[in-house]
Enzyme design. Structure first.
Site, short mmCIF file in Angstrom:
data_model
loop_
_atom_site.label_atom_id
_atom_site.label_comp_id
_atom_site.label_asym_id
_atom_site.label_seq_id
_atom_site.Cartn_x
_atom_site.Cartn_y
_atom_site.Cartn_z
N GLY A 154 35.37 96.03 38.07
CA GLY A 154 36.00 95.22 39.11
C GLY A 154 36.86 94.09 38.56
N ASP A 175 31.33 89.59 43.38
CA ASP A 175 29.88 89.47 43.59
C ASP A 175 29.12 90.16 42.45
OD1 ASP A 175 27.37 89.14 44.73
OD2 ASP A 175 27.59 90.88 46.06
C1 LIG Z 1 25.21 92.10 43.50
S1 LIG Z 1 25.54 93.80 43.47
C2 LIG Z 1 26.77 94.01 44.68
C3 LIG Z 1 26.31 93.85 46.09
C4 LIG Z 1 27.40 94.06 47.13
N1 LIG Z 1 28.60 93.29 46.84
C5 LIG Z 1 26.90 93.67 48.49
O1 LIG Z 1 27.04 92.51 48.89
O2 LIG Z 1 26.37 94.54 49.17
C6 LIG Z 1 26.48 93.96 41.99
C7 LIG Z 1 26.98 95.36 41.71
O3 LIG Z 1 27.99 95.28 40.69
C8 LIG Z 1 27.90 96.43 39.87
N2 LIG Z 1 28.61 96.06 38.64
C9 LIG Z 1 28.12 95.42 37.54
N3 LIG Z 1 29.13 95.14 36.69
C10 LIG Z 1 30.28 95.58 37.27
C11 LIG Z 1 31.67 95.54 36.91
N4 LIG Z 1 32.07 94.97 35.76
N5 LIG Z 1 32.57 96.08 37.77
C12 LIG Z 1 32.17 96.66 38.93
N6 LIG Z 1 30.87 96.73 39.33
C13 LIG Z 1 29.95 96.18 38.50
C14 LIG Z 1 26.43 96.71 39.78
O4 LIG Z 1 26.19 98.07 39.45
C15 LIG Z 1 25.95 96.34 41.20
O5 LIG Z 1 25.95 97.48 42.03
#
Ligand SMILES: C[S@@+](CC[C@H](N)C(=O)[O-])C[C@H]1O[C@@H](n2cnc3c(N)ncnc32)[C@H](O)[C@@H]1O
Length: 292
Positions: A154, A175
């Protein structure tokens, strides 16, 4: 249907889905999305860390921490109350749409809140790095032509997709899991770069509040960056700065909608006594980290 992803990955949002931090994040997100939808011009929603989109609160992982019980669990119980603020009512209706039999079993993630508000010409671009989680998200949104989900980083997406080519208005949600010790630094740099690329966009960042005060360092970094119009909405449901664990969480809002600070203040004054373990402890705070 299963919403629990295997145990090979590090961070899994199912352990935290629907907790008090998710409630705050999704209420702020919903407030911003509704403000965007008040104008006819289509908007873009870009979610850098989208997660799986929908969570089974009866899954073993969710029940193990039971975090949702003190978040959406408590708020769900207020549905029939007389004085529920309109934004909370709106939020509960979106959760209720995923629980049509009236019992709380599933909790929608950020992509589904955005999907619930989006009109036919709005666009949702989602990024999720965990392949298994992203596959689930893709399947969930497969029938919706407004949504595209990508199995990629992301942070890199902020560089590749901003400023948006297709829409002039919109909101970006950042997030991350905050499991990496450098995440606060990374978020700060990513946010500053993203706002420079898209100065008129709205940006939301979720962050945990702990005794280590890394949140305060992030805010100080942003104050020194030259960025303007940054609102912070913070909620500590225990006392702040307790030595262990997460005391609360906050949302940064760059370029918030007009008078959003008032709406958030009213919301949090109502929310805190409903959800806090001890309403006399903890605190809510809505303040300009950097004013206009
Ligand atoms: C806190 S959760 C997201 C929750 C979601 N935004 C919600 O409010 O329902 C963080 C997510 O980011 C993913 N993640 C971790 N590092 C990432 C990155 N560099 N880019 C994209 N996704 C990532 C994880 O696998 C996880 O599913």
């Amino acid at each position: 249907m299963a919403f629990f992803f295997g145990d090979k990955m590090n961070y899994q949002h199912i352990f935290h889905a629907g907790n008090a931090a998710d409630v705050l994040k999704h209420l702020v997100l919903l407030g911003v999305l509704r403000a965007l939808a008040r104008k006819a011009t289509p908007f873009l929603y870009l979610d850098t860390h989208a997660g799986g989109g929908l969570y089974d609160l009866n899954a073993a992982a969710a029940l193990k921490t039971a975090e949702f019980q003190t978040g959406i669990g408590r708020l769900w119980a207020t549905r029939e109350a007389a004085n529920v603020p309109p934004l909370v009512e709106d939020y509960l209706n979106i959760v209720a749409a995923r629980n049509p039999h009236g019992t709380l079993r599933t909790y929608p993630g950020s992509p589904l809140f955005a999907q619930a508000v989006a009109r036919s010409d709005d666009q949702l671009i989602l990024f999720e790095q965990a392949a298994e989680v992203c596959n689930y998200l893709k399947a969930l949104c497969a029938d919706d032509p407004r949504v595209s989900a990508h199995n990629s980083d992301g942070y890199a997406a902020l560089k590749a997709f901003l400023p948006p080519r297709t829409r002039k208005r919109g909101v970006v949600l950042i997030d991350p899991p905050f499991e990496d010790r450098n995440e606060f630094t990374r978020v700060g740099e990513a946010l500053i770069g993203a706002v420079e690329r898209w100065p008129t966009g709205i940006f939301l960042v979720w962050y945990p509040i702990t005794a280590q005060s890394e949140d305060a360092q992030l805010l100080a970094r942003l104050r020194a960056s030259g960025l303007r119009k940054i609102l912070s909405v913070e909620w500590c449901w225990h006392g702040c700065r307790l030595p262990k664990g997460m005391n609360g969480s906050g949302m940064l809002i760059v370029n918030p909608p007009w008078q959003f600070e008032r709406e958030m203040d009213t919301l949090l004054q109502w929310l805190h006594p409903q959800l806090a373990p001890d309403a006399r402890a903890g605190k809510v705070q809505v303040q300009w980290c950097v004013p206009e």
